[in-house]
Design an enzyme around this catalytic site. Structure first.
Site, short mmCIF file in Angstrom:
data_model
loop_
_atom_site.label_atom_id
_atom_site.label_comp_id
_atom_site.label_asym_id
_atom_site.label_seq_id
_atom_site.Cartn_x
_atom_site.Cartn_y
_atom_site.Cartn_z
NE ARG A 145 5.67 -2.90 2.53
CZ ARG A 145 6.35 -2.53 1.44
NH1 ARG A 145 7.24 -1.55 1.52
NH2 ARG A 145 6.12 -3.11 0.28
CD GLU B 18 3.71 -5.45 3.92
OE1 GLU B 18 4.77 -5.91 3.50
OE2 GLU B 18 3.02 -4.64 3.28
CB SER C 246 4.28 -8.22 0.60
OG SER C 246 4.83 -7.75 -0.60
N1 EPU Z 1 12.15 -13.40 -5.90
C1 EPU Z 1 12.28 -14.76 -5.97
N2 EPU Z 1 11.23 -15.48 -6.48
C2 EPU Z 1 10.11 -14.88 -6.94
C3 EPU Z 1 9.97 -13.48 -6.86
C4 EPU Z 1 11.02 -12.76 -6.33
O1 EPU Z 1 13.29 -15.35 -5.60
O2 EPU Z 1 9.22 -15.60 -7.39
C5 EPU Z 1 13.29 -12.62 -5.36
C6 EPU Z 1 14.19 -12.11 -6.49
O3 EPU Z 1 15.52 -12.19 -6.06
C7 EPU Z 1 13.77 -10.64 -6.59
C8 EPU Z 1 13.49 -10.34 -5.14
O4 EPU Z 1 12.84 -11.50 -4.66
O5 EPU Z 1 14.82 -9.87 -7.09
C9 EPU Z 1 12.63 -9.12 -4.93
O6 EPU Z 1 11.39 -9.30 -5.62
P1 EPU Z 1 10.44 -8.05 -5.95
O7 EPU Z 1 11.19 -7.04 -6.71
O8 EPU Z 1 9.19 -8.58 -6.53
O9 EPU Z 1 10.19 -7.38 -4.55
P2 EPU Z 1 9.85 -7.95 -3.09
O10 EPU Z 1 11.00 -7.61 -2.21
O11 EPU Z 1 9.41 -9.37 -3.13
C10 EPU Z 1 8.89 -5.69 -2.24
C11 EPU Z 1 7.65 -5.21 -1.59
C12 EPU Z 1 6.53 -5.10 -2.61
C13 EPU Z 1 6.96 -4.10 -3.69
C14 EPU Z 1 8.26 -4.62 -4.33
C15 EPU Z 1 8.84 -3.63 -5.31
C16 EPU Z 1 7.86 -6.01 0.69
C17 EPU Z 1 7.35 -6.95 1.73
N3 EPU Z 1 7.28 -6.12 -0.52
O12 EPU Z 1 8.63 -7.02 -2.71
O13 EPU Z 1 5.41 -4.54 -1.96
O14 EPU Z 1 5.97 -3.94 -4.69
O15 EPU Z 1 9.26 -4.81 -3.30
O16 EPU Z 1 9.37 -2.55 -4.62
O17 EPU Z 1 8.73 -5.19 0.98
C18 EPU Z 1 3.38 -5.02 -0.82
O18 EPU Z 1 3.89 -4.52 0.17
O19 EPU Z 1 2.22 -5.46 -0.81
C19 EPU Z 1 4.17 -5.17 -2.04
C20 EPU Z 1 3.73 -5.83 -3.10
#
Ligand code: EPU
Length: 348
Positions: free
Chosen positions: A176, A344, A248
């Site tokens: 990012r 972010e 995010s």
């Molecule tokens: N999780 C929770 N509770 C929740 C949701 C998620 O505990 O309600 C935990 C779970 O363990 C899950 C983990 O968070 O496995 C990861 O969740 P998710 O796959 O939704 O991904 P993220 O790390 O929260 C990142 C990016 C997103 C991108 C997704 C998929 C960042 C800051 N965000 O989110 O990007 O779509 O991965 O690759 O790196 C954005 O930047 O605007 C964005 C949405």
């Protein structure tokens, strides 16, 4: 400064005064900018820069405003890159080198490529924003980042006052981040981005439920992978045209192993991913949920019930309200886990 602006205005450059930015930021916050200009070509940008001393006056480049939180009016010039056009520059074997104008909508570009069977960007489907903004935060999703597919970009260098080409390796891409955030924030205005795509897909399926959902489909084309990603995103993330948000709000923190071990001692189920030597990445969504903020709403602001990393304007919230809400989350996560979440979203 004002007279410079007035000067520009009377030269008939398309420079509007006192423009609402409500439709220029995805939170839908109602603020104004003193001046607003769109450039549709590098030549139009040159024209604006010849008359306006951008180095000495406040200015801000906005693609589609998907990563910004305004807490007040902007006393300067907002510049929108409106450079359009998607072109093949080179084809050799299965490789296709494709260029897209900074003003193209990112997902429109991804859809166009997938329809032509130019593969590589499917996992980045439905990410809001423009092509020109994508390199700034090195957009990433479901195991692919922009840096994996970008060849080079064209930009205007405000320091050297000339057009430049920056190769992928020049852009300092990280999770990012890029040089366009640090250390060269405000130095470059991106006008065009060039990608290396392929007609021979090498699909990335190793993130969460991507493989399982993709394999359930009757066909396994780039369009199917795009649709799989779209389905996942729609099930977890709010539609920006319905609920103001900036995706995010925070980055996933990367912590030293001993810090992680301390958390794991109390929360054995803590999700985590290796992030370099002795470093561990913990999902911010998990930390926020544990701190009691999942689906929480105060007035017009809340976290999205299916993904608490996303802060939502449920209607009419002021930028300051959203900012204060985010700070309360940050304080609670820090108190509970000793981890300072990094935003972010750019706060202005
Ligand atoms: N999780 C929770 N509770 C929740 C949701 C998620 O505990 O309600 C935990 C779970 O363990 C899950 C983990 O968070 O496995 C990861 O969740 P998710 O796959 O939704 O991904 P993220 O790390 O929260 C990142 C990016 C997103 C991108 C997704 C998929 C960042 C800051 N965000 O989110 O990007 O779509 O991965 O690759 O790196 C954005 O930047 O605007 C964005 C949405």
């Amino acid at each position: 400064m004002l007279c410079i602006f007035e000067h520009l205005y009377f030269r008939m450059i398309a420079l509007e005064k006192k423009v609402s930015l409500k439709t220029w930021n995805s939170f839908g916050v109602d603020v104004f900018t003193d001046f607003f200009a769109v450039f549709r070509s590098p030549e139009e940008l040159d024209e604006i820069l010849n008359l306006f001393d951008i180095a000495r006056n406040p200015f801000l480049v906005i693609g589609e405003g998907n990563n910004l939180l305004f807490t007040g009016d902007f006393a300067g010039l907002v510049l929108h890159p409106g450079v359009e056009g998607i072109r093949i520059l080179e084809e050799e074997g299965d490789t296709v080198i494709v260029s897209a104008g900074a003003g193209e909508n990112w997902d429109h570009f991804v859809k166009y490529c997938v329809e032509k069977n130019w593969c590589g960007l499917e996992n980045l489907s439905l990410i809001p924003g423009s092509v020109g903004s994508a390199p700034i935060q090195n957009i990433g999703a479901y195991g692919v980042e922009l840096r994996d597919r970008m060849e080079y970009l064209e930009a205007y260098d405000l320091e050297e006052k000339r057009r430049v080409v920056l190769q992928n390796a020049d852009c300092g891409f990280g999770y990012r981040t890029s040089i366009f955030k640090e250390p060269s924030a405000g130095r470059y205005i991106i006008t065009r981005v060039v990608f290396r795509l392929t007609r021979k897909p090498d699909f990335r399926l190793d993130y969460g439920e991507v493989r399982a959902l993709f394999e359930k489909r009757s066909r396994h084309t780039a369009e199917d992978l795009r649709q799989t990603i779209i389905d996942i995103r729609r099930s977890k993330l709010p539609e920006t045209d319905q609920y103001g948000n900036a995706g995010s709000f925070f980055k996933n923190p990367v912590v030293a192993n001993p810090v992680f071990k301390c958390i794991e001692a109390n929360y054995r189920e803590v999700p985590h991913y290796p992030a370099g030597e002795n470093m561990v990445k913990i999902p911010a969504a998990w930390l926020i949920e544990q701190a009691g903020w999942k689906g929480k709403r105060i007035g017009n602001v809340g976290t999205w019930p299916f993904q608490p990393l996303v802060i939502v304007n449920y209607g009419g919230a002021a930028g300051k309200e959203i900012y204060e809400f985010s700070e309360r989350i940050r304080e609670d996560v820090e108190t509970k886990f000793g981890i300072a979440l990094e935003r972010e979203v750019q706060v202005l």
